[in-house]
Design a protein around this motif. Structure first.
Motif: not given
Length: 445
Positions: A272-274, A287-296, A154-161, A240-245
């Motif tokens: 962009q990473d949160y 935050s819709i269906g994203m938190a499952e990727h965050v990790g404990r 769950h580092s930024v790099r590993r999450d990107q992969e 006004q919306v900012v969406g990040i992925t």
């Protein structure tokens, strides 16, 4: 002399401790087991080798993805029957991909190794299936499997992969599965005659109303996907919306959709990473269906970040899949099939854990809305989309990935139906020191 299917059925009974609950059809056309319902098709000897070398869900998954194993008949019925298999009858029923996706293992590693030895011992005499001189080298795992991972969990790099593996597989493929809405999360089936598109619109609108969005407000959509929430909020609520992925393919299509809708000045899509976002404050965050990727290991940091990005009185809507708690949470392990083929490094948490961490970060949880049955209906609709055009889906990605998705979504639908996993919308507020949350005194939604 026994046919191949009879030998496979005998082997299955020796390993499982009881007869197979599903008919077995072997590569020579022979069949054994219950005559009614679907059949588990063992296409070749490679399937047996995969199961012997990786007993449990991983061997089954490798056989399925490669096409060495298949189901003839109703896939949901087959998965329901297979969900009763347990390698140790003293343990709870397993909840891996053949039982539903919950993150639990088929059984302790020691039991799996013992089952493997049992299967090997039973298989050695079966000269029609394996050589008499010992087990041959197992076939390689299917190409769709993730095996090597770099960096800290769950580092930024590993999450990107991990995100690239799951999302950057072709927007056209996702369009075929998800439909025109391009919403990859649980829909909200608010009326019996609703279509998938109707239900996804209803879900987006429900979230906008829970967040009390209105003209002039500023919304952050974390894990914005292909931009559907951002588009809906900007078009129908004037925000006004900012969406990040962190998915490049998602961002490319989301920006295209924003431009085509004439909302370029009101919606910005960023790669962009949160953890790298510091452009607050916002009136609301979805935050819709994203938190499952965050990790404990990162969830408290995730909650802290969203808290800091909200203005006092701002609201958060966290839409997240949950799992059932286990007696000792330290023993929890992610589902092998999901981790290897679908969501690398993805983790589910019990709803109580999620609520506690959000409150520990300073947010006040005001409402929890369970949508478990809605996700089962959504997944069945996605499976129907995939099965209706499976050949085209294979040309848009790979045949193996199509098989992954069919198994993953069908098993997940059953898991939601059987209460093995759930999904919840958690509405929280950054309540200021005065204690005035800005929430209505009675529930209106």
């Amino acid at each position: 002399m026994p046919h191949t299917a009879d030998r496979l059925a005998a082997l299955a009974q020796q390993v499982l401790g009881r007869p197979s609950p599903i008919r077995i059809r072997a590569w020579d056309g022979s069949e054994a087991g219950p005559p009614d319902g679907p059949a588990l098709v063992v296409r070749n000897r490679r399937a047996l080798r995969r199961l012997v070398w990786s007993p449990g869900e991983l061997g089954f998954a490798r056989g399925w993805v490669s096409g060495d194993l298949d189901v003839d008949g109703d896939l949901y019925d087959a998965l329901t029957r297979l969900s009763g298999l347990a390698l140790n009858r003293d343990e709870p029923v397993p909840v891996g991909p053949v039982a539903g996706v919950s993150g639990a293992r088929f059984g302790p590693a020691a039991r799996l190794r013992a089952a493997g030895r049992t299967a090997r011992d039973a298989a050695r005499p079966l000269g029609t299936m394996l050589t008499l001189t010992g087990l041959p080298v197992p076939p390689p795992a299917p190409a769709e499997e993730v095996r090597r991972r770099r960096g800290v969990l769950h580092s930024v790099r590993r999450d990107q992969e991990a995100i690239r593996h799951h999302y950057d597989v072709g927007n056209d493929f996702y369009g075929l599965v998800l439909g025109p809405s391009m919403v990859y999360s649980c829909a909200y089936w608010d009326r019996p005659d609703a279509t998938l598109e109707d239900a996804q619109r209803a879900k987006l609108d429900l979230i906008c109303r829970k967040l009390a969005l209105g003209p002039g407000m500023r919304l952050l959509d974390v894990g914005c996907g292909w931009g559907s929430m951002a588009l809906h909020a900007a078009e129908h609520y004037g925000v006004q919306v900012v969406g990040i992925t962190i998915s490049h393919e998602q961002a490319d299509l989301a920006r295209k959709r924003v431009s085509e809708a004439g909302l370029t000045g009101r919606v910005e899509i960023r790669i962009q990473d949160y953890r790298e976002h510091a452009d607050g404050p916002y009136d609301a965050i979805s935050s819709i269906g994203m938190a499952e990727h965050v990790g404990r290991v990162q969830f408290r940091a995730y909650a802290d970040t969203l808290y800091e990005l909200l203005r006092p009185g701002g609201r958060l809507l966290n839409h997240q899949i949950s799992r059932r708690p286990v007696p000792n949470e330290e023993t929890y392990q992610v589902d092998e099939f999901i981790d290897r083929y679908v969501f690398p490094d993805g983790e589910l948490a019990p709803i109580g854990t999620t609520v506690s961490v959000l409150e520990e970060a300073g947010l006040e949880v005001r409402d929890v809305h369970a949508l478990r049955e809605h996700y089962a209906t959504t997944l069945r609709a996605w499976v129907t989309n995939l099965e209706s055009d499976r050949e085209r889906a294979a040309t848009l990605t790979t045949p193996g990935r199509v098989r992954v998705w069919r198994l993953y979504m069908a098993a997940s639908a059953l898991a939601f139906e059987q209460n093995r996993i759930g999904v919840n919308q958690i509405l929280a507020v950054k309540t200021p020191p005065t204690g005035h949350s800005g929430m209505p005194p009675t529930r209106t939604l």
